[in-house]
Every structure is written in structure tokens, then in C-alpha cells.
Design a protein around this motif. Structure first.
Motif, PDB file in Angstrom:
ATOM      1  N   UNK A 115       0.815  -1.211   0.000  1.00 30.56           N
ATOM      2  CA  UNK A 115       0.000   0.000   0.000  1.00 30.56           C
ATOM      3  C   UNK A 115       0.852   1.266   0.000  1.00 30.56           C
ATOM      4  N   UNK A 116       2.178   1.112  -0.094  1.00 31.66           N
ATOM      5  CA  UNK A 116       3.067   2.263  -0.171  1.00 31.66           C
ATOM      6  C   UNK A 116       3.390   2.900   1.172  1.00 31.66           C
ATOM      7  N   UNK A 117       3.184   2.174   2.239  1.00 29.79           N
ATOM      8  CA  UNK A 117       3.472   2.680   3.584  1.00 29.79           C
ATOM      9  C   UNK A 117       4.911   2.322   3.948  1.00 29.79           C
ATOM     10  N   UNK A 118       5.595   3.233   4.635  1.00 32.66           N
ATOM     11  CA  UNK A 118       6.923   2.933   5.165  1.00 32.66           C
ATOM     12  C   UNK A 118       6.738   1.912   6.298  1.00 32.66           C
ATOM     13  N   UNK A 119       7.459   0.778   6.213  1.00 31.66           N
ATOM     14  CA  UNK A 119       7.256  -0.314   7.171  1.00 31.66           C
ATOM     15  C   UNK A 119       8.581  -0.774   7.742  1.00 31.66           C
ATOM     16  N   UNK A 120       8.609  -1.038   9.054  1.00 31.84           N
ATOM     17  CA  UNK A 120       9.736  -1.722   9.708  1.00 31.84           C
ATOM     18  C   UNK A 120       9.178  -2.982  10.329  1.00 31.84           C
ATOM     19  N   UNK A 121       9.633  -4.104   9.819  1.00 28.34           N
ATOM     20  CA  UNK A 121       9.159  -5.400  10.309  1.00 28.34           C
ATOM     21  C   UNK A 121      10.150  -5.961  11.312  1.00 28.34           C
TER      22      UNK A 121
END
Length: 164
Positions: free
Chosen positions: A41-47
Motif C-alpha cells: 500500500x506504499x506505507x513505510x514499514x519496519x518489520x
């Protein structure tokens, strides 16, 4: 209140992603699927991946040296086939009814262990049914059938002792 009732369907996860997207925030999550969807969805993510065990799994505690298979179902006491092939008894192994949460946890552990272990593989994965082959560190191989029907879990795990 409806959002809480719809939590299993991912509604709360969707709300969290919407807030992150709207505010331009970074989504921090230990949920792999949430991270994938957020990235898509184009979100900045840190997994932050959670630790996945491949030994000492919950279901292993239900086995002893004479157990051929365990049979678990939501709302029913756990049972096991104990003895030798062709000469076994079908016995209850606990007086406690198996809960949905317990079976969901076991299914998750087994599935994740098979996914990351070189000793495991998913043989069949269909809507409502999964069959997993998993070599265990306790010198046993297990084949687990996980069925999900109408919101109920049924789980059968058969183990065999392997000579090394």
C-alpha cells in the motif's frame, strides 16, 4: 465495537495501516502479513520478525515414547494412540478441553517451523486443510493434518521414531 468484532478479519490491521498512511508514519509491526500489505500500500514499514522455534513446539509435549499420534479438536479432551502400529490403545491424555486458542497456537507453530526449517515442508495447502511433514530434533518425524471447518479446528499429528 464493530471494529473489535471484525478484528479476526483484519479490520483493526486495516485501521492501523490507514492511520500510518494518512499521517505519513512508519508502520512498526511483528506481523509479517501486515508488513507485506503495508509495503504493497506504499506505507513505510519496519518489520520486527518474531522468533520462530523449530524444536520444543507445544504439541511435542503431548508425546511420549509410546505415542503414535495425537488427536485434537476444539472443545474435546486431547486423545492419543499409544502402543505399537496395529496394537495400540486410544486414550485421553488430558482432562482439559482443547481450546481454539491452543489449537491456533499449535497450528501456527507447526506451520512456521515447517516454513523455515530444512526438515519441514508443506505437502498440501488448501482452503481449510493443511498437511505438513516436519522432522523434529527429538529423532521423530511428524506429519500433521490441520483442518479448519466452520470456524473449528481439528488437528491430528502422527509421529514416527527415526533411526539415525
Amino acid at each position: 465495537m464493530d471494529d473489535i468484532r471484525l478484528a479476526r478479519s483484519g479490520r483493526i490491521d486495516a485501521i492501523i495501516r490507514d492511520v500510518a498512511k494518512t499521517r505519513g508514519a512508519t508502520l512498526l509491526t511483528a506481523d509479517y502479513v501486515q508488513a507485506l500489505i503495508g509495503k504493497a500500500e506504499g506505507i513505510s514499514v519496519r518489520h520486527f520478525p518474531s522468533e520462530v522455534r523449530t524444536s520444543g513446539l507445544t504439541f511435542e509435549k503431548l508425546f511420549d515414547q509410546t505415542t503414535l499420534s495425537i488427536h485434537l479438536k476444539v472443545g474435546v479432551t486431547p486423545h492419543a494412540k499409544k502402543g505399537l502400529p496395529g496394537n495400540f490403545d486410544y486414550l485421553p491424555i488430558s482432562e482439559q478441553l482443547t481450546t481454539r486458542d491452543e489449537l491456533e497456537q499449535m497450528a501456527k507453530e507447526i506451520t512456521e517451523a515447517a516454513r523455515i526449517s530444512t526438515l519441514g515442508s508443506v505437502e498440501i495447502s488448501r482452503s481449510g486443510a493443511t498437511v505438513i511433514q516436519l522432522g523434529l530434533h527429538s529423532h521423530r518425524n511428524s506429519k500433521t493434518s490441520i483442518l479448519r471447518r466452520l470456524g473449528n479446528y481439528y488437528c491430528q499429528t502422527a509421529c514416527e521414531i527415526v533411526s539415525f
